[in-house]
Design a protein around this motif. Sequence first.
Motif, PDB file in Angstrom:
ATOM      1  N   GLY A 185      79.280 -15.789  56.899  1.00 62.44           N
ATOM      2  CA  GLY A 185      78.289 -15.348  55.931  1.00 62.44           C
ATOM      3  C   GLY A 185      78.822 -15.134  54.528  1.00 62.44           C
ATOM      4  N   TYR A 186      79.332 -16.209  53.886  1.00 62.45           N
ATOM      5  CA  TYR A 186      79.846 -16.093  52.514  1.00 62.45           C
ATOM      6  C   TYR A 186      78.732 -15.746  51.509  1.00 62.45           C
ATOM      7  CZ  TYR A 186      84.360 -18.046  53.874  1.00 62.45           C
ATOM      8  OH  TYR A 186      85.585 -18.245  54.453  1.00 62.45           O
ATOM      9  N   GLY A 187      77.513 -16.197  51.774  1.00 59.66           N
ATOM     10  CA  GLY A 187      76.404 -15.935  50.851  1.00 59.66           C
ATOM     11  C   GLY A 187      76.316 -16.899  49.702  1.00 59.66           C
ATOM     12  N   ASP A 188      77.150 -17.966  49.707  1.00 61.59           N
ATOM     13  CA  ASP A 188      77.117 -18.924  48.600  1.00 61.59           C
ATOM     14  C   ASP A 188      75.973 -19.921  48.746  1.00 61.59           C
ATOM     15  OD1 ASP A 188      78.233 -20.007  50.854  1.00 61.59           O
ATOM     16  OD2 ASP A 188      79.689 -21.251  49.787  1.00 61.59           O
ATOM     17  N   ARG A 189      75.349 -19.987  49.918  1.00 59.21           N
ATOM     18  CA  ARG A 189      74.200 -20.852  50.139  1.00 59.21           C
ATOM     19  C   ARG A 189      73.143 -20.026  50.885  1.00 59.21           C
ATOM     20  NH1 ARG A 189      77.041 -23.273  47.349  1.00 59.21           N
ATOM     21  NH2 ARG A 189      77.859 -25.405  47.488  1.00 59.21           N
ATOM     22  N   ALA A 190      71.859 -20.225  50.506  1.00 54.15           N
ATOM     23  CA  ALA A 190      70.767 -19.530  51.196  1.00 54.15           C
ATOM     24  C   ALA A 190      69.463 -20.249  50.913  1.00 54.15           C
ATOM     25  CB  ALA A 190      70.675 -18.079  50.745  1.00 54.15           C
ATOM     26  N   PRO A 191      68.634 -20.453  51.921  1.00 58.26           N
ATOM     27  CA  PRO A 191      67.343 -21.129  51.704  1.00 58.26           C
ATOM     28  C   PRO A 191      66.353 -20.202  50.977  1.00 58.26           C
ATOM     29  CG  PRO A 191      67.529 -20.390  53.973  1.00 58.26           C
ATOM     30  CD  PRO A 191      68.855 -20.110  53.340  1.00 58.26           C
ATOM     31  N   LEU A 192      65.474 -20.821  50.150  1.00 59.61           N
ATOM     32  CA  LEU A 192      64.477 -20.054  49.404  1.00 59.61           C
ATOM     33  C   LEU A 192      63.062 -20.318  49.899  1.00 59.61           C
ATOM     34  CD1 LEU A 192      65.878 -20.513  45.756  1.00 59.61           C
ATOM     35  CD2 LEU A 192      66.265 -18.614  47.338  1.00 59.61           C
ATOM     36  N   SER A 193      62.823 -21.484  50.446  1.00 51.15           N
ATOM     37  CA  SER A 193      61.478 -21.822  50.914  1.00 51.15           C
ATOM     38  C   SER A 193      61.219 -21.234  52.299  1.00 51.15           C
ATOM     39  CB  SER A 193      61.307 -23.348  50.958  1.00 51.15           C
ATOM     40  OG  SER A 193      62.131 -23.909  51.964  1.00 51.15           O
ATOM     41  N   ARG A 194      59.911 -21.092  52.608  1.00 48.66           N
ATOM     42  CA  ARG A 194      59.569 -20.577  53.930  1.00 48.66           C
ATOM     43  C   ARG A 194      60.044 -21.522  55.028  1.00 48.66           C
ATOM     44  NH1 ARG A 194      53.312 -18.321  53.425  1.00 48.66           N
ATOM     45  NH2 ARG A 194      53.770 -16.604  51.970  1.00 48.66           N
ATOM     46  N   THR A 195      59.853 -22.802  54.788  1.00 47.14           N
ATOM     47  CA  THR A 195      60.293 -23.797  55.791  1.00 47.14           C
ATOM     48  C   THR A 195      61.799 -23.703  56.000  1.00 47.14           C
ATOM     49  OG1 THR A 195      58.511 -25.272  55.111  1.00 47.14           O
ATOM     50  CG2 THR A 195      60.302 -26.233  56.413  1.00 47.14           C
ATOM     51  N   GLY A 196      62.545 -23.601  54.876  1.00 49.96           N
ATOM     52  CA  GLY A 196      63.998 -23.507  54.966  1.00 49.96           C
ATOM     53  C   GLY A 196      64.448 -22.266  55.716  1.00 49.96           C
ATOM     54  N   ARG A 197      63.756 -21.132  55.406  1.00 45.93           N
ATOM     55  CA  ARG A 197      64.137 -19.888  56.089  1.00 45.93           C
ATOM     56  C   ARG A 197      63.794 -19.943  57.583  1.00 45.93           C
ATOM     57  NH1 ARG A 197      62.277 -15.302  51.589  1.00 45.93           N
ATOM     58  NH2 ARG A 197      63.954 -15.773  50.092  1.00 45.93           N
TER      59      ARG A 197
END
Length: 319
Positions: free
Chosen positions: A152-164
């Motif tokens: 869990g580095y936190g350098d990447r994270a989804p923003l869309s509902r589909t992505g999440r």
Amino acid sequence: MDEDGKLSGISIEIWKDVAKRLDQPYKFVIQPNTNANVKAVADGSVDLAIGPISITPNRLANPKIDFTQPYFHGYEGLLIPQKPPGIITRLRPFIGWAALSSVGILVSLLFIFGNLIWLAERRKNTEQFPRQYLHGVGNGMWFGLVTLTTVGYGDRAPLSRTGRTIAGIWMVMSLMAASSITAGLASAFTLSLAELAPSAIRNKADLRGKKIAVVEGTTSLRWGKLYDINPVLTKNLNEGINILKQGKVEGVIFDAAPLRHYLKENELSKLKLANFPLAIQTYGFVLPMGSPLRNPLNIELLGMERNGETQRIESNLLD
């Protein structure tokens, strides 16, 4: 053992000692194997057989022969190779099918997840998941790997509902995938490394179906059949040991005493005795039924055992 015409061995040395005590003259008549030795007594060709001849029910049932009391208690032994595993063998578990298939499945899952998360994020989250396919999918796989390993580095994270939603499903799947793959790899490595023992024969059950040398005319064949071996008959012990060294068989079954003596005289042979005996045996001299030598021999053999002479002879030859 016959070395340049000079016979030696536990049976020979004990007989010489007994014959000297009884002032009994004798002449050695060499027989090809144990069965021939016993048969020679039964048909009157010789007056005594001093083999190493084990006392068995079938031999005791023969009305033409008799045994002295046991002069030696021994074991049926198994001679096997003692080869330490080489570097290639040690690395084999890490490049075997189980390991490679697990890694392949993991990479495939990461690739599928990388594509799905990129497809969901490439329009609204181009900074973290660029539109370029290789770059975007690569970032998606990196996000999947970080999530899988719970770093869990936190350098990447989804923003869309589909992505999440995709990321959430992946997180749940990761828990099951990580535990399953880890358990599978651990089991595969444990089983593979267990096979790196110096010999593939680690207990009696491992003898089933193995090509094992046995000397014809001895009880070794009977014990081998009991453990369901694939027997390879040899004329003598030396022949059996030679084909074992050549890799034509996986072991040699024979009386443990001569095997111990061989190992003592050949310390660099890269062979060893298995750490489990196949049978307990008692050895005696064979006489014609009603022989006047039976009682005097028993008295002397018992005396030698009680005063430690038998043990001294055994230690000199085997230890």
